[in-house]
Design an enzyme around this catalytic site. Structure first.
Site, PDB file in Angstrom:
ATOM      1  N   ASN A 429       0.828  -1.203   0.000  1.00 52.15           N
ATOM      2  CA  ASN A 429       0.000   0.000   0.000  1.00 52.15           C
ATOM      3  C   ASN A 429       0.860   1.250   0.000  1.00 52.15           C
ATOM      4  O   ASN A 429       2.021   1.224   0.403  1.00 52.15           O
ATOM      5  CB  ASN A 429      -0.923   0.023   1.219  1.00 52.15           C
ATOM      6  CG  ASN A 429      -0.181   0.177   2.526  1.00 52.15           C
ATOM      7  OD1 ASN A 429       0.286  -0.814   3.098  1.00 52.15           O
ATOM      8  ND2 ASN A 429      -0.059   1.403   3.019  1.00 52.15           N
ATOM      9  N   CYS A 430       0.270   2.343  -0.493  1.00 56.39           N
ATOM     10  CA  CYS A 430       0.923   3.653  -0.391  1.00 56.39           C
ATOM     11  C   CYS A 430       0.086   4.482   0.579  1.00 56.39           C
ATOM     12  O   CYS A 430      -0.521   3.932   1.496  1.00 56.39           O
ATOM     13  CB  CYS A 430       1.042   4.315  -1.766  1.00 56.39           C
ATOM     14  SG  CYS A 430      -0.543   4.645  -2.567  1.00 56.39           S
ATOM     15  N   ALA A 431       0.003   5.779   0.394  1.00 58.11           N
ATOM     16  CA  ALA A 431      -0.686   6.634   1.364  1.00 58.11           C
ATOM     17  C   ALA A 431      -2.194   6.442   1.354  1.00 58.11           C
ATOM     18  O   ALA A 431      -2.852   6.562   2.389  1.00 58.11           O
ATOM     19  CB  ALA A 431      -0.362   8.102   1.089  1.00 58.11           C
TER      20      ALA A 431
END
Length: 482
Positions: A429-431
């Protein structure tokens, strides 16, 4: 290649996530002593210097953070390898070392090496270190050297590989540096117009996740612009001559009217144009997404609600963003951020000595709220766009969950169910997004999945992005448990 660039983009969020700490520390310092910037107050100086410690070492943080973020199992050994690699490269390529190695006078060394400690090199070292970790962290050495097997081997291998990388960069870096500076300067020399062009492409690259690469050129010290660290540096940047009042921050300021106000106007347009039976649902969704955008500057929950169903509106959004950035830069209405252009960062930056007429961004914001509402509502009704709440009903429509009320575990269960456990290969995942590797993205019921999440993107046959929002890390953790 495309998916690999996206992988680098999400890894960049690891070191970037540290910036809010610097923004908070320095913001508090400037609030305590807005006149002397720490000169008249020991506590203010303490906060400002603490924040500067982060800003001044962003290159190192990029090397460590990217190495960690791109490692397959997020192990600390990858981060250590990034640290070792960065120290080797920057030590071998500092001007004095280059002069000694090449046997030339110090004044004959390319000026590019005076800038070797920069985020671009940090990212490069981080990427290489991560790849070395992924390749050598499972290697088992002969019994006499068993202690150095596996993860312990990676920093050792990295140190030797970086000697080779340093030798290559000794001849390639001046060319790369000149190219980056030329690109950055060509935009920088266009002044507010260049800032507006940057603002437009910043939004246009979000659907493919490559906006982080563009941001690094303007926000950090890749091409000599370094807009965020120079702005957060405040008084220190002014003293060093790395900041200009009314100019530094122009690649940030124009985003505040869009993220705090413009997208709220779009959200209101979606509510007012939704079908009567869907108004309650759309209102719930847009209130949650609008609050995230206004307060923190996280815009993806709103943007992904219309990005693919009404691309015409998204292009309009990108154009309006470019205009906002251009206007703020032209009028020298300046504020900056450590995370994004939300209320929190606006308040924290308001006492920064480089913040010029920042309150006018609020006036500009109210104007853009009206512009977004009128233009979005007009386009939606004129072209019958299928924005949230206006979708055509189908026989196989899936009832939507009440966004914001489902638990992280419930969202994860739905994601896994609609993607397929046997189809899911890797979870990251990213932000704001789940970044998933799958066997075949065509097997995913994206129409049903969109009923439970803010958006779904399929960049390739084997990759899938699921837009969750700021709480994505918790959903990712639940998905891993499942």
């Amino acid at each position: 290649m495309f998916s690999y660039l996206q992988k680098i983009g999400r890894a960049l969020m690891v070191p970037v996530a540290v910036l809010p700490a610097a923004a908070v520390l320095m913001g508090i310092g400037y609030w305590i002593d807005p006149v002397a910037w720490g000169g008249n107050n020991m506590l203010a100086a303490f906060f400002i210097k603490s924040g500067a410690a982060i800003i001044d070492n962003m290159s190192l943080l990029f090397a460590v953070g990217v190495a960690y973020g791109m490692s397959r199992d997020k192990d600390g050994s990858a981060a250590l390898a990034g640290l070792v690699g960065f120290l080797v490269v920057t030590t071998l390529l500092e001007p004095g070392a280059v002069a000694a190695i090449q046997g030339i006078a110090a004044e004959d060394v390319s000026g590019a090496f005076a800038k070797i400690n920069n985020q671009f090199v940090g990212i490069l070292v981080g990427v290489i270190s991560a790849e070395l970790y992924n390749r050598f962290s499972d290697v088992e050495l002969p019994s006499a050297l068993t202690f150095f097997s596996g993860r312990r081997l990676v920093p050792i291998v990295t140190s030797f590989v970086m000697i080779i990388v340093s030798f290559i960069l000794m001849y390639v870096w001046p060319i790369i540096f000149d190219g980056l500076v030329t690109f950055g300067t060509s935009i920088k020399d266009m002044g507010p117009t260049g800032a507006g062009i940057y603002g437009f492409f910043n939004r246009m690259l979000i659907p493919v996740g490559l906006h982080h690469a563009l941001n690094s050129v303007f926000w950090f010290d890749v091409a000599g612009i370094n807009d965020i660290p120079n702005f957060l540096g405040g008084a220190q940047s002014l003293e060093k001559g790395t900041a200009i009042e009314g100019v530094t921050g122009m690649y940030q300021a124009g985003f505040f009217p869009i993220m705090m106000f413009g997208l709220l106007g779009a959200a209101l347009a979606f509510i007012h144009t939704a079908k009567p039976e869907n108004k309650a649902k759309v209102t719930s969704i847009m209130m949650a997404a609008g609050f995230a955008s206004f307060f923190t500057g996280v815009t993806e929950p709103i943007e992904f609600s219309f990005m693919f169903v009404a691309p015409m509106l998204y292009v309009l959004h990108a154009v309006l963003t470019g205009i906002s950035v251009f206007l703020a830069a032209s009028m020298q209405w300046i504020a900056g951020f450590g995370f994004s252009a939300g209320l929190v960062d606006l308040v924290l930056s308001s006492r920064n000595p480089l913040a010029v007429n920042w309150y006018m961004l609020l006036v500009q914001g109210f104007a853009f709220f009206g512009i977004y509402y009128i233009t979005f509502r007009t386009f939606i009704l004129k072209f019958d766009l299928k924005t949230p709440g206006r979708e055509d009903e189908t026989a196989d429509s899936v009832p939507a969950t009440k966004v914001g009320k489902a638990t992280h575990a419930e969202v994860a269960i739905k994601v896994l169910e609609l993607i397929g456990k046997d189809n899911l290969v890797n979870i990251d995942n990213c932000a704001t997004r789940l970044r998933l590797d799958v066997k075949d993205s065509a097997l995913v019921d994206t129409a049903a999945l969109k009923q439970y999440v803010a958006g779904v993107i399929t960049p390739s046959k084997t990759t899938l992005q699921v837009v969750i929002g700021p709480q994505v890390e918790f959903v990712a953790n639940e998905l891993k448990k499942l």
